[in-house]
Structure formats: C-alpha cells, structure tokens
Design an enzyme around this catalytic site. Structure first.
Site, PDB file in Angstrom:
ATOM      1  N   ASP A  16       0.862  -1.238   0.042  1.00 42.99           N
ATOM      2  CA  ASP A  16      -0.024  -0.027  -0.073  1.00 42.99           C
ATOM      3  C   ASP A  16       0.864   1.294  -0.048  1.00 42.99           C
ATOM      4  OD1 ASP A  16      -2.306  -1.701   0.019  1.00 42.99           O
ATOM      5  OD2 ASP A  16      -2.398  -1.521   2.257  1.00 42.99           O
ATOM      6  N   LYS A  19       1.923   2.179  -5.073  1.00 41.47           N
ATOM      7  CA  LYS A  19       2.341   1.458  -6.314  1.00 41.47           C
ATOM      8  C   LYS A  19       1.384   1.992  -7.655  1.00 41.47           C
ATOM      9  CE  LYS A  19       2.183  -2.343  -4.356  1.00 41.47           C
ATOM     10  NZ  LYS A  19       2.157  -1.902  -3.042  1.00 41.47           N
ATOM     11  N   LYS A  21      -0.768   4.401  -8.193  1.00 44.51           N
ATOM     12  CA  LYS A  21      -0.584   5.836  -8.794  1.00 44.51           C
ATOM     13  C   LYS A  21       0.600   6.132  -9.351  1.00 44.51           C
ATOM     14  CE  LYS A  21       0.442  10.420  -7.418  1.00 44.51           C
ATOM     15  NZ  LYS A  21       0.368  11.827  -6.825  1.00 44.51           N
ATOM     16  N   GLY A  43      -4.646  -4.125  -3.649  1.00 45.02           N
ATOM     17  CA  GLY A  43      -5.563  -3.062  -4.264  1.00 45.02           C
ATOM     18  C   GLY A  43      -4.706  -1.833  -4.556  1.00 45.02           C
ATOM     19  N   HIS A  44      -4.875  -1.503  -5.610  1.00 46.34           N
ATOM     20  CA  HIS A  44      -3.955  -0.315  -6.286  1.00 46.34           C
ATOM     21  C   HIS A  44      -5.040   0.812  -6.548  1.00 46.34           C
ATOM     22  CE1 HIS A  44      -0.211  -3.226  -7.246  1.00 46.34           C
ATOM     23  NE2 HIS A  44      -0.823  -3.480  -5.955  1.00 46.34           N
ATOM     24  N   GLN A 226       2.120  -6.038  -3.271  1.00 43.17           N
ATOM     25  CA  GLN A 226       2.529  -5.995  -1.805  1.00 43.17           C
ATOM     26  C   GLN A 226       3.853  -5.142  -1.973  1.00 43.17           C
ATOM     27  OE1 GLN A 226       1.448  -9.423  -3.486  1.00 43.17           O
ATOM     28  NE2 GLN A 226      -0.703  -8.422  -3.006  1.00 43.17           N
ATOM     29  N   GLY A 304     -10.846  -3.040   3.733  1.00 42.71           N
ATOM     30  CA  GLY A 304     -11.467  -1.941   4.725  1.00 42.71           C
ATOM     31  C   GLY A 304     -10.693  -1.931   6.018  1.00 42.71           C
ATOM     32  N   GLU A 306      -8.561  -1.449   9.426  1.00 45.41           N
ATOM     33  CA  GLU A 306      -7.528  -0.159   9.887  1.00 45.41           C
ATOM     34  C   GLU A 306      -6.183  -0.666   9.429  1.00 45.41           C
ATOM     35  OE1 GLU A 306      -7.635   0.870  13.951  1.00 45.41           O
ATOM     36  OE2 GLU A 306      -9.123   1.885  13.619  1.00 45.41           O
ATOM     37  N   SER A 413       5.239  12.294  -4.040  1.00 43.45           N
ATOM     38  CA  SER A 413       3.906  12.530  -4.289  1.00 43.45           C
ATOM     39  C   SER A 413       3.289  13.330  -3.399  1.00 43.45           C
ATOM     40  CB  SER A 413       3.127  11.086  -4.267  1.00 43.45           C
ATOM     41  OG  SER A 413       2.140  11.088  -4.363  1.00 43.45           O
TER      42      SER A 413
HETATM   43  P1  GDP Z   1      -0.787   0.358  -3.438  1.00 40.09           P
HETATM   44  O1  GDP Z   1      -1.393  -0.930  -3.052  1.00 40.09           O
HETATM   45  O2  GDP Z   1       0.657   0.344  -3.333  1.00 40.09           O
HETATM   46  O3  GDP Z   1      -1.169   0.837  -4.969  1.00 40.09           O
HETATM   47  O4  GDP Z   1      -1.385   1.680  -2.450  1.00 40.09           O
HETATM   48  P2  GDP Z   1      -3.071   1.611  -2.109  1.00 40.09           P
HETATM   49  O5  GDP Z   1      -3.735   2.258  -3.491  1.00 40.09           O
HETATM   50  O6  GDP Z   1      -3.480   0.427  -1.435  1.00 40.09           O
HETATM   51  O7  GDP Z   1      -2.860   2.823  -0.848  1.00 40.09           O
HETATM   52  C1  GDP Z   1      -2.366   3.916  -1.416  1.00 40.09           C
HETATM   53  C2  GDP Z   1      -3.368   5.090  -1.003  1.00 40.09           C
HETATM   54  O8  GDP Z   1      -3.004   6.250  -0.760  1.00 40.09           O
HETATM   55  C3  GDP Z   1      -4.636   5.107  -1.927  1.00 40.09           C
HETATM   56  O9  GDP Z   1      -5.773   5.478  -1.385  1.00 40.09           O
HETATM   57  C4  GDP Z   1      -3.827   6.350  -2.841  1.00 40.09           C
HETATM   58  O10 GDP Z   1      -5.298   7.059  -3.305  1.00 40.09           O
HETATM   59  C5  GDP Z   1      -3.352   7.252  -1.809  1.00 40.09           C
HETATM   60  N1  GDP Z   1      -2.215   8.036  -2.219  1.00 40.09           N
HETATM   61  C6  GDP Z   1      -1.472   7.872  -3.067  1.00 40.09           C
HETATM   62  N2  GDP Z   1      -0.410   8.787  -3.247  1.00 40.09           N
HETATM   63  C7  GDP Z   1      -0.811   9.855  -2.030  1.00 40.09           C
HETATM   64  C8  GDP Z   1      -0.197  10.818  -1.766  1.00 40.09           C
HETATM   65  O11 GDP Z   1       0.813  11.603  -2.135  1.00 40.09           O
HETATM   66  N3  GDP Z   1      -0.828  11.595  -0.751  1.00 40.09           N
HETATM   67  C9  GDP Z   1      -2.135  11.343  -0.324  1.00 40.09           C
HETATM   68  N4  GDP Z   1      -2.584  11.920   0.706  1.00 40.09           N
HETATM   69  N5  GDP Z   1      -2.559   9.856  -0.543  1.00 40.09           N
HETATM   70  C10 GDP Z   1      -2.033   9.486  -1.644  1.00 40.09           C
HETATM   71  P1  IMO Z   2      -0.938  -4.071  -2.344  1.00 40.61           P
HETATM   72  O1  IMO Z   2      -0.666  -4.520  -3.538  1.00 40.61           O
HETATM   73  C1  IMO Z   2      -0.990  -4.581   2.144  1.00 40.61           C
HETATM   74  C2  IMO Z   2      -0.670  -8.766   3.574  1.00 40.61           C
HETATM   75  C3  IMO Z   2      -2.123  -9.206   4.379  1.00 40.61           C
HETATM   76  C4  IMO Z   2      -1.559 -10.242   5.236  1.00 40.61           C
HETATM   77  C5  IMO Z   2      -0.332 -10.948   4.451  1.00 40.61           C
HETATM   78  C6  IMO Z   2      -0.877 -12.043   3.804  1.00 40.61           C
HETATM   79  O2  IMO Z   2      -2.309  -3.630  -2.239  1.00 40.61           O
HETATM   80  O3  IMO Z   2       0.244  -3.517  -1.733  1.00 40.61           O
HETATM   81  P2  IMO Z   2      -2.327 -12.756   1.619  1.00 40.61           P
HETATM   82  O4  IMO Z   2      -3.750 -12.564   1.587  1.00 40.61           O
HETATM   83  O5  IMO Z   2      -1.452 -12.167   0.502  1.00 40.61           O
HETATM   84  O6  IMO Z   2      -1.972 -14.271   2.092  1.00 40.61           O
HETATM   85  O7  IMO Z   2      -2.022 -12.081   3.224  1.00 40.61           O
HETATM   86  O8  IMO Z   2      -0.229  -9.755   3.456  1.00 40.61           O
HETATM   87  N1  IMO Z   2      -1.017  -8.159   2.249  1.00 40.61           N
HETATM   88  C7  IMO Z   2      -1.137  -6.832   2.007  1.00 40.61           C
HETATM   89  N2  IMO Z   2      -0.998  -5.788   2.705  1.00 40.61           N
HETATM   90  N3  IMO Z   2      -1.168  -4.461   0.875  1.00 40.61           N
HETATM   91  C8  IMO Z   2      -1.181  -5.593  -0.088  1.00 40.61           C
HETATM   92  O9  IMO Z   2      -1.298  -5.489  -1.415  1.00 40.61           O
HETATM   93  C9  IMO Z   2      -1.303  -6.863   0.428  1.00 40.61           C
HETATM   94  N4  IMO Z   2      -1.547  -8.283   0.135  1.00 40.61           N
HETATM   95  C10 IMO Z   2      -1.616  -8.871   1.095  1.00 40.61           C
HETATM   96  O10 IMO Z   2      -2.789  -8.082   5.118  1.00 40.61           O
HETATM   97  O11 IMO Z   2      -0.887  -9.487   6.392  1.00 40.61           O
HETATM   98 MG    MG Z   3      -2.978  -1.440  -1.631  1.00 45.67          MG
END
Ligand code: GDP
Ligand code: IMO
Ligand code: MG
Length: 425
Positions: A16, A19, A21, A43-44, A226, A304, A306, A413
């Site tokens: 998270d 990536k 973005k 979840g990207h 991940q 969803g 925390e 960013s």
């Molecule tokens: P990923 O899994 O690495 O693609 O990241 P996620 O999408 O799960 O989580 C990143 C969250 O941060 C998303 O809700 C993005 O919309 C948000 N985000 C990305 N870059 C920024 C930033 O520079 N500032 C803020 N405030 N939010 C960002």
């Molecule tokens: P993105 O690509 C954050 C975490 C889960 C758990 C562990 C194993 O959005 O960054 P799994 O379902 O893969 O067997 O769970 O890995 N996990 C992530 N945490 N971002 C992710 O993907 C994740 N994918 C798995 O919360 O701790």
């Molecule tokens: Mg994610």
C-alpha cells in the site's frame, strides 16, 4: 538481441505504498505494463479527473494511452473477481478486452482455495497471519506442490480437472474440521468468470509475448504487488504473503532474463503502514499514529481494515533497497505529514542484548527503534507544482533519507491525484 528495456516498480515496505498511482503516472513512458506476482490481495488505487479506481488483478497501466497490459505467469487469478473488476472498468468507459492479455501459466484461485485460506487461518487461532482471505496462500501452495490449476487448462478438459482439484480441496478442508462454508453460489459466478475470460480475453504465452516486445525495441514496466517486507523469502516471515514480491520476482513471474532489468523504482511512504498481523518496529499506538491513519486515510483498499501506522523505518528501507537493487526512490504521501510539529525516522535498532544495529535482524519483534527527529514543515504542499516550492524542513528530511539510503528520491507525491506528483532533478 533484445533491444527494449524492462523497468520494475515495487513496494519497499509492507504494501500500500502507492504503487498504483505511480504506475499510472509512468505508463506514458512504456509500451507494455505487466503484473508479475500476487493476485486480488492487491488493491492499487488511482485517481485522476475526479475519479477514483481500485485495481486488484488488472495492471495499473490500463488507463493511459491504449497500452497493452499483461497478467503474467507469476500472478494468481480469481475469475469471478477478475470478471467483476473488468466489467466495472468497462462500465466506466475503459475498454480493455483487446489490450489485456492473460498468461496461460497463471494459476487459478478456486472457490475452495478461499475456503482453505479461511480454514487455515481459523486453525492458527491467535497466530493467524491476517490474510486478505482471497485464497492466495493455498493457491501458491498448490502451484509449488505441483497440484495447481492454470489459466491454460481452460482451453482443454477444464471441467474434469476442476472437479478433481475441488475434491482434493474438500478433503483438506474436512481434515481441518472446517464446516462453516457454502460455495454453491460462488462457484456459479466463478464458472461464469471462466467463460467470460475464455470468450473475451487473449490467453497468451506471455513469456514469448514479452520477449518479442523487447526484441522489437519496446519498453516494459513491471508492476509489483504487496511490498518487500511481505516477500515470502525476505519479509517478516511467517507474516508475509506467498509470493516473491521483490525485483527478482519480475524475472520469474514474467520470464525475463535478469540482465534485462534496468531501473528499479522503489516506492515508499514518507511514513510506514502495515495491515494484518506481524512485527512492525516503528508502529505508533498513540495519538500520532491515529493522526497519521486519519490524515492518510489508512484503511485497506481490499478489506477496509484499519492500517497500522508508524514512522519511516530506515533500517528496514535500507534492507529493501539492497534486496531489490533499487536505482531510484519514489516517496509517497508526503502531504500527510504536512501538519506534524516533529517527524521521526528510525536510524538504528536496539537489540535485547543492548547492542545497536543498522542491519535488519532475523527476528523483528526484538528490534527497538532508535529515532532521529526532524522539525516539521507545517506547510500545505498539496497544490505545489515544482520542487522549488518545497520548504527547507521538508528538503532536510528528504536529503537525510537519500543520504542514509544511498539512493536518490526522484519523485515526491503530494496527494492521491495523478497531477499531485513532483519530479526532483
Ligand atoms: P498500492 O497498493 O501500493 O497501490 O497503494 P494503495 O492504493 O493500497 O494505497 C495508497 C493510498 O494512498 C490510496 O488511497 C491512494 O489514493 C493514496 N495516495 C497515493 N499517493 C498519495 C499521496 O501522495 N498523498 C495522499 N494523501 N494519498 C496518496
Ligand atoms: P498491495 O499490492 C498490504 C498482507 C495481508 C496479510 C499478508 C498475507 O495493495 O500493496 P495474503 O492474503 O496475501 O495471504 O495476506 O499480506 N497483504 C497486503 N498488505 N497491501 C497488499 O497489497 C497486501 N497483500 C497482502 O494483510 O498480512
Ligand atoms: Mg494496496
């Protein structure tokens, strides 16, 4: 001779990092975007033109300029979730049928893999990993133990193969004493998903396609899922995912020779988060952690849940830079720290025997962070358009990180939108 280049983009923390973005921002520079591991546990999130999209299995290069996107052999694919994701994108006007190719060698996540995921977690009690429940672990387990079902199997005698795999899974589920499930409805949608993929998408020998792309002088961006600390070999085992999330995973998950890899983009937050169980040395349990969660909207894009929040951990990041051979860093969510009077970064760990280390130890639960403090910048950076506008305090923080990690921070960013991206020279 291969002429095109392959760059890899991946998360350096516990996922998270942002990536999705960055892949979207960089897509115009590439011809093909490819996912190499993971599945719908990812979840990207991408935001542009006032719209927000969350991608789980589909690469984040799908929105810019008609580029080809590939789901590689290293990915695990859930047909029902994929169908839902693809249909939603089509509804919002993004046609992907001709541009999204799926590897024959990608493994299928069956409904019973998800039940097994739940059953195994339940059997672990308080030691559970806190998985996303998407069947990731059981699907990769079947792959490695040579029992998997692959996308290519759709093309021939699928039903019999499916039933044999399902019967084996049901025995395993019964052996775990797990009874709390009913897959009747899910299985129907899952089979529709199989049909949907078969009728609408190109099922390809992706390793050939990718190397042909390179031979013709075109460039590929590999999108990691991940993060490095969730890597099955180098992460905080056993609290990890079941694939190789690191740069080398791109070679395995796409069929690319290691000597083809060029830039390795390491994505990091200006702080750190984690979802699920497991060690997290810089985790904050106080109001500062709650403030980061609140301002950063740190809730899982898939579940969803925390996200646990804490300060940036440079010992951990240095390890990730080393394991991946990161050539440039991209720092996300800097704006989230805009209002903090003091910002901290962990520069070493104290171990139980009283010694200090800057090398990531085998057991992370033993690591007590030692912090360096920085003065906060207290400026709203979200509307900045150039690095000249960065306040001195922010530059001090960034410069320290770069020096410590011995790697340049090339992009900062400052908000979730595509436009809120500053290139540093
Ligand atoms: P990923 O899994 O690495 O693609 O990241 P996620 O999408 O799960 O989580 C990143 C969250 O941060 C998303 O809700 C993005 O919309 C948000 N985000 C990305 N870059 C920024 C930033 O520079 N500032 C803020 N405030 N939010 C960002
Ligand atoms: P993105 O690509 C954050 C975490 C889960 C758990 C562990 C194993 O959005 O960054 P799994 O379902 O893969 O067997 O769970 O890995 N996990 C992530 N945490 N971002 C992710 O993907 C994740 N994918 C798995 O919360 O701790
Ligand atoms: Mg994610």
């Amino acid at each position: 001779m291969n002429k095109g280049k392959v760059d890899v983009l991946l998360g350096l923390q516990w996922g998270d990092e942002g990536k999705g973005k960055v892949v979207d921002v960089l897509t115009p520079k590439y011809d093909v975007i490819a996912r190499f591991q993971g599945g719908p546990n990812a979840g990207h999130t991408l935001e542009f033109e006032g719209q927000k999209y969350v991608l789980r299995s589909i690469p984040s290069g799908i929105f810019q300029g008609g580029k080809v996107n590939i789901i590689g052999n290293g990915v695990v694919l859930a047909p029902d979730l994929f169908m839902q994701e693809a249909k939603e994108l089509e509804k919002s006007g993004h046609d992907l049928r001709s541009r999204l190719h799926i590897s024959k060698k990608a493994h299928l996540i069956m409904p019973t893999h998800r039940v097994l995921d739940a059953a195994i977690e339940a059997s672990k009690g308080k030691n559970k990993v806190g998985t996303t429940g998407k069947g990731i672990g059981p699907t990769y387990t079947d792959k490695v133990s040579r029992n998997g079902l692959r996308v290519g199997d759709i093309l021939d005698g699928f039903k019999e193969k499916y039933e044999a795999h399902k019967a084996a899974h049901l025995k395993q589920i019964a052996a775990l004493g797990y009874t709390d499930f009913d897959i009747t409805e899910v299985e129907k949608t899952w089979m529709e998903g199989i049909e949907y993929i078969f009728k609408n998408f190109q099922i390809v020998d992706s390793e050939h396609e990718i190397n042909n792309v390179l031979r013709s002088g075109k460039d590929i961006l590999c999108e990691g899922a991940q993060g490095t600390m969730l890597d099955v070999d180098f992460g905080s085992y056993p609290f990890v995912t079941s694939s190789n999330t690191i740069c080398a995973g791109a070679c395995i998950g796409l069929g690319i020779g290691p000597n083809r890899i060029g830039n390795v983009y390491g994505i990091m937050k200006a702080y750190c988060t984690r979802v699920g169980a497991g060690p997290f040395p810089t985790e904050l349990f106080d109001e500062t952690g709650a403030k980061i969660r609140d301002l950063g909207h740190e809730y899982g894009a898939v579940t969803g849940r925390e996200r646990r929040c804490g300060w940036c951990d440079l010992v951990q990041l240095k390890y990730s830079v080393m394991i991946n051979g990161v050539t440039e860093l991209i720092m996300m969510k800097s704006d989230v720290l805009d209002t903090f009077p003091v910002i901290k970064a962990c520069v070493a760990y104290e171990l139980p025997d009283g010694t200090q280390t800057t090398e990531l130890p085998y057991e992370l639960y033993d690591a007590k962070p030692i912090y360096k403090e920085f003065k906060g910048w207290n400026v709203d950076m979200t509307k900045f358009t150039s690095e000249d506008q960065f306040p001195q305090e922010f530059n001090d923080y960034v410069n320290f990180l770069e020096t410590y990690l011995e790697t340049p921070i090339k992009i900062v960013s400052i908000g979730p939108d595509r436009e809120q991206t500053i290139i540093r020279k």
